[in-house]
Design an enzyme around this catalytic site. Structure first.
Site, PDB file in Angstrom:
ATOM      1  N   ARG A 257       0.736  -1.196  -0.039  1.00 17.00           N
ATOM      2  CA  ARG A 257       0.102  -0.029  -0.033  1.00 17.00           C
ATOM      3  C   ARG A 257       0.904   1.208  -0.048  1.00 17.00           C
ATOM      4  O   ARG A 257       1.546   1.542   0.931  1.00 17.00           O
ATOM      5  CB  ARG A 257      -1.081   0.142   1.239  1.00 17.00           C
ATOM      6  CG  ARG A 257      -2.006  -1.089   1.139  1.00 17.00           C
ATOM      7  CD  ARG A 257      -2.915  -1.015  -0.035  1.00 17.00           C
ATOM      8  NE  ARG A 257      -4.036  -1.756  -0.004  1.00 17.00           N
ATOM      9  CZ  ARG A 257      -5.149  -1.990  -1.079  1.00 17.00           C
ATOM     10  NH1 ARG A 257      -4.839  -1.124  -2.189  1.00 17.00           N
ATOM     11  NH2 ARG A 257      -6.136  -2.471  -0.789  1.00 17.00           N
TER      12      ARG A 257
ATOM     13  N   ALA B  53     -11.171  -6.701  -1.175  1.00 12.73           N
ATOM     14  CA  ALA B  53     -12.060  -5.583  -1.372  1.00 12.73           C
ATOM     15  C   ALA B  53     -11.550  -5.076  -2.566  1.00 12.73           C
ATOM     16  O   ALA B  53     -10.516  -5.263  -3.173  1.00 12.73           O
ATOM     17  CB  ALA B  53     -11.522  -4.919  -0.176  1.00 12.73           C
TER      18      ALA B  53
ATOM     19  N   GLU C  71     -14.760  -9.144  -6.915  1.00 11.37           N
ATOM     20  CA  GLU C  71     -13.592  -8.967  -6.190  1.00 11.37           C
ATOM     21  C   GLU C  71     -13.096 -10.148  -5.551  1.00 11.37           C
ATOM     22  O   GLU C  71     -11.842 -10.279  -5.330  1.00 11.37           O
ATOM     23  CB  GLU C  71     -13.810  -7.721  -5.084  1.00 11.37           C
ATOM     24  CG  GLU C  71     -14.005  -6.452  -5.672  1.00 11.37           C
ATOM     25  CD  GLU C  71     -12.472  -6.059  -6.298  1.00 11.37           C
ATOM     26  OE1 GLU C  71     -11.413  -6.494  -6.054  1.00 11.37           O
ATOM     27  OE2 GLU C  71     -12.688  -4.998  -7.383  1.00 11.37           O
TER      28      GLU C  71
ATOM     29  N   GLU D 254      -9.470 -11.428  -6.822  1.00 12.81           N
ATOM     30  CA  GLU D 254      -8.287 -11.473  -5.814  1.00 12.81           C
ATOM     31  C   GLU D 254      -7.844 -12.866  -5.207  1.00 12.81           C
ATOM     32  O   GLU D 254      -6.770 -13.050  -4.955  1.00 12.81           O
ATOM     33  CB  GLU D 254      -8.612 -10.420  -4.733  1.00 12.81           C
ATOM     34  CG  GLU D 254      -8.681  -9.103  -5.168  1.00 12.81           C
ATOM     35  CD  GLU D 254      -8.760  -7.845  -4.061  1.00 12.81           C
ATOM     36  OE1 GLU D 254      -8.763  -8.168  -2.823  1.00 12.81           O
ATOM     37  OE2 GLU D 254      -8.651  -6.930  -4.381  1.00 12.81           O
TER      38      GLU D 254
ATOM     39  N   GLU E 177      -2.130  -4.809 -10.355  1.00  8.33           N
ATOM     40  CA  GLU E 177      -2.465  -5.349  -8.843  1.00  8.33           C
ATOM     41  C   GLU E 177      -1.553  -6.696  -8.616  1.00  8.33           C
ATOM     42  O   GLU E 177      -1.533  -7.301  -9.435  1.00  8.33           O
ATOM     43  CB  GLU E 177      -3.728  -5.622  -8.933  1.00  8.33           C
ATOM     44  CG  GLU E 177      -4.349  -5.838  -7.522  1.00  8.33           C
ATOM     45  CD  GLU E 177      -5.838  -6.092  -7.488  1.00  8.33           C
ATOM     46  OE1 GLU E 177      -6.358  -5.736  -6.319  1.00  8.33           O
ATOM     47  OE2 GLU E 177      -6.464  -6.890  -8.441  1.00  8.33           O
TER      48      GLU E 177
END
Length: 190
Positions: free
Chosen positions: A70, A82, A98, A102, A146
């Protein structure tokens, strides 16, 4: 509280003007001039966000979490799956999307637990929290840009991650708390 109920509140702040400052891919920023209850004016810096979903995904007695870097915090952390809502997207559908993107899992059972604001002092973001159970293997489909890993953790690992700061964000702290409460009461209460 509905907007009409809010205007009746004794501390209601009427917007006099709003100036857009920045519009990005995920957020926008505006500065509002408001009329205070005492008649004076003040400014409020407001981050506008489309909203998000978060998923407590239970794989038997373990919870699925992802670890990712992050940038805003300059560190990696462990979180529940999320992501932000797309324009007009149904939050329950977004939660399922999601989860699969993920973690690679689909939920046969998914239900809304609660919605909550993240930082009401300066942002309008609302996160819709879902419980996903009866999981089946699907396919991981990460978004562009991502990078993350997924693991299924025990309640004891969650406690260790909280103690070490590896779990640090509010939605995941809430998820672990709800999981622990479920262990004590036998029910998912939010």
């Amino acid at each position: 509280m509905s907007e009409s109920d809010a205007t009746k509140h004794p501390f209601y702040e009427e917007t006099v003007s709003s100036q857009p400052i920045y519009g990005g891919r995920i957020i926008s920023l505006q500065v509002d001039t408001v009329k205070l209850p005492d008649g004076e004016t003040a400014t409020r810096e407001i981050v506008k966000h489309p909203g998000a979903v978060a998923v407590i995904a239970m794989l038997e007695d373990r919870m699925l979490v992802v670890e990712q870097f992050r940038k805003a915090l300059e560190r990696a952390q462990v979180e529940i799956p999320a992501g932000k809502l797309e324009p007009g997207e149904d939050p329950m559908e977004a939660a399922g999307r999601e989860l699969e993107e993920e973690t690679g899992y689909r939920a046969r059972t998914i239900r809304h637990l609660r919605s909550f604001s993240t930082s009401p002092g300066f942002a309008d973001e609302v996160i819709h929290l879902y419980l996903a159970e009866d999981l089946e293997r699907g396919e991981v489909r990460l978004d562009d840009e991502e990078f993350l890993t997924c693991e299924a953790i025990t309640a004891e690992q969650a406690d260790d991650y909280l103690a070490s700061g590896k779990i640090f964000d509010a939605k995941t702290v809430l998820a672990v708390s709800l999981w622990r409460n479920r262990t004590l009461t036998g029910q998912w209460r939010a």
